[in-house]
Design an enzyme around this catalytic site. Sequence first.
Site, PDB file in Angstrom:
ATOM      1  CD1 TRP A 211      -3.347  -0.578   0.666  1.00 42.89           C
ATOM      2  CD2 TRP A 211      -2.144  -2.298   1.403  1.00 42.89           C
ATOM      3  NE1 TRP A 211      -4.171  -1.681   0.674  1.00 42.89           N
ATOM      4  CE2 TRP A 211      -3.463  -2.753   1.128  1.00 42.89           C
ATOM      5  CE3 TRP A 211      -1.214  -3.222   1.882  1.00 42.89           C
ATOM      6  CZ2 TRP A 211      -3.865  -4.071   1.308  1.00 42.89           C
ATOM      7  CZ3 TRP A 211      -1.609  -4.533   2.059  1.00 42.89           C
ATOM      8  CH2 TRP A 211      -2.921  -4.946   1.783  1.00 42.89           C
TER       9      TRP A 211
ATOM     10  CB  CYS B 115      -9.126  -4.250  -0.253  1.00 40.68           C
ATOM     11  SG  CYS B 115      -9.938  -2.840  -1.041  1.00 40.68           S
TER      12      CYS B 115
ATOM     13  CG  HIS C 255     -11.973  -3.038   3.085  1.00 45.40           C
ATOM     14  ND1 HIS C 255     -10.765  -3.385   2.501  1.00 45.40           N
ATOM     15  CD2 HIS C 255     -12.313  -4.099   3.865  1.00 45.40           C
ATOM     16  CE1 HIS C 255     -10.402  -4.579   2.922  1.00 45.40           C
ATOM     17  NE2 HIS C 255     -11.320  -5.042   3.747  1.00 45.40           N
TER      18      HIS C 255
ATOM     19  CG  ASP D 134     -11.624  -8.514   4.211  1.00 44.71           C
ATOM     20  OD1 ASP D 134     -10.902  -8.657   3.207  1.00 44.71           O
ATOM     21  OD2 ASP D 134     -11.777  -7.422   4.779  1.00 44.71           O
TER      22      ASP D 134
ATOM     23  CD  GLU E 230     -26.380   3.657  14.278  1.00 45.90           C
ATOM     24  OE1 GLU E 230     -25.191   3.270  14.321  1.00 45.90           O
ATOM     25  OE2 GLU E 230     -26.812   4.638  14.938  1.00 45.90           O
TER      26      GLU E 230
ATOM     27  CB  ILE F  75     -15.091  21.765   0.702  1.00 50.69           C
ATOM     28  CG1 ILE F  75     -14.155  22.257   1.815  1.00 50.69           C
ATOM     29  CG2 ILE F  75     -14.381  21.799  -0.644  1.00 50.69           C
ATOM     30  CD1 ILE F  75     -12.978  21.342   2.084  1.00 50.69           C
TER      31      ILE F  75
ATOM     32  CE1 TYR G  30      -8.490   0.125  -0.532  1.00 45.61           C
ATOM     33  CE2 TYR G  30      -6.328   0.402  -1.504  1.00 45.61           C
ATOM     34  CZ  TYR G  30      -7.266  -0.386  -0.877  1.00 45.61           C
ATOM     35  OH  TYR G  30      -6.973  -1.696  -0.575  1.00 45.61           O
TER      36      TYR G  30
END
Length: 705
Positions: A241, A277, A335, A360, A454, A486, A525
Amino acid sequence: MGFDVGKVELHCEKNNTAHNTNDISVNRLIVRRGQSFLVTFDFHGPFRSTTDLLELTVETGPQPSEALGTRSVFGLPEGRGKGSSWKVKVHQGSVLPVGSITLDITSPADAPVGEYSLSVKTSATASVGSSLGKLLLLFNPWCQEDWVHLPEEEERQEYVMREQGLVYKGSEKYIGSMAWNFGQFEDDIVDICLKLLDVNPKCLSDPAKDFSARCNPIYVSRVVSAMINANDDRGVLMGRWDGQYDGGMSPTHWNGSVEVLRRWLKYGGNPVKYGQCWVFAAVMCTVLRCLGIPCRVVTNFQSAHDTDKNLTIDNFFSDYGVRPKKSPDSVWNYHVWVEAWMTRPDLSAGSLYDGWQAVDPTPQEKSTGVYCCGPAPVKAILQGHVDLKYDVPFVFAEVNADLVTWMVFADGSKKKISTDSVSVGQNISTKAVGSDKRVDITANYKHAEGTEKERAVYNQAVKRVNIPEDNSNGIHDGKPGVSMKIVELTKPISGKDIDLKLVLNNNDSVTRKLVINVNVQAMRYNGIPSSQIQTELKEQKLLPNQDLTIPIHIPFSVYGEKMRESNSIKVSAVVTDKDNSGAVYITEKDLVSQSPLLTIKAIGSELQYSDMMAEVVFDNPLSEGLRDCFITVTGSGLLTGTMEARTPLIKQGQRLCVKIPFTPYRPGPKKLVVGFNCDQFRDIKASCNVYIKPSPVLSPHCCRM
């Protein structure tokens, strides 16, 4: 007295077609567990099924045994091998008086997957049987008794049979897709997948136990998750990375899994360099689909990486806008992982946690001492049941952690600025069944942000992992005196300047003297800055109840070179009040530049075995030439490998048009995937769909002994 077997017909094409494996091969027997297949024996004389002996033995792995489920003996007369898990009966197409007998053989729905030897005995006095060759046994999503059973045929076609797909990348506001060639039915891929299982550390440590455990998709998916990365085994991919990809390929180079898996095998199981990933996840998707486990690639935007398992992410800023402290926690722009479909009887007697499981292969944190993750039931993540196997707390944090922002001052002290319970876990995406549309599956992972449900689930998860509860409820301390944001003025396009504005609003009746620092960084990323692009510091007065607009201009000549190994641009503004040193305001925006247009289309009759052409077109958008340009084109079922074309220079304003011939060899929905590279742009991608009609004339296939 035994019988002489004159000929044995394994009916490879017929069996494989019935078992949905004919896209892999019709020249070797590949069947799915829990489903019958046919084998025909021609004897030199009549066969009496009630008295004559026909004993079959199947074995897989070293030291096969009935106790481990890796060996089974069965056959005729009826009852031979009584208690055997494999079953056999005489098929109605048999002609016993002339010695032709067809057997209908069914493996158990929980048999270990892999390569089996098949042998036959026709004499009780024979010590060993005669070999009939090999068969491959795969998981069976079509079988109700199999733990990977998927009820809907349309979903089986998408999640098992589809050779191409889409991987979503970018950021929550700039969701893009790239086509990926899974290629699970290429001739050699199934053998590479089995090799992957054979060299996993558990198999090397106790092969008999490992081969037996291959009956369980939970076990197999966990092993594959560990073996796709090379961190602690002879895995497929080495991750990197830091932007330094010497000795290998940039992760953005890859268009598909086939080239990666073939390289791993070609170089003796040494890891392929390099992956990130989406590459890890897409290669794992290939392996699972090949083995018969339904799966799909999933992208989580604003994905948290929680290293200390406290379900919060600490984010640090300095008063000049740059992140001065490298936190072990991070929030990635996105991801990518895999969801695999299976039951979870290990967690519940009912079906409470059955269905999609997050798995994963990206090496982030260790799980029971190994770099792997999952399978974590998505239903458990939704309910905050973080005390269940496997790795549910980690995946829960990825989609639902709270984000705490800190200001770090020159003397090293820090101040908590805010707690954000909303931003992490946005637009969780996967490809739709039967189309290239994006489907948002965020609701599968968590309840709507801002709802009581939540927060209740989050607080329950905190309690289950024994973390002291934070009662701030994600609310800023008091109403901020200054609000700001922004705003884009132009759509970010690679090759063009970027224009934005910072808008500040004074919410009260006090004139404020502000120090405004606007910082622009190239970002990987995974949330790590790769380089500084520009910074601007100014002081401004903000009048009561007024807006202040500050333009932000980022020239391509400044940011272009720094984006070659970066994925996004982060623009952040840190504003301090000169008259109130404790008043600090922060806003930031992630930008993902749109790549210049690259197109590919298929020319010719879309018919199996017919000659076709892939046409690739790219226009140079810059006011200078592009050097060292090369194109790669892939597509399982269309091209047997990756095709390349190179050109040393594309002049200013020039159009590049490349035509690559190919002959489609497998019918059905396919994709051509193209990548473009040069000195100024890295890994621009494009794709097109091609539907190949089957050839009306096919050569006959069989496999006989």
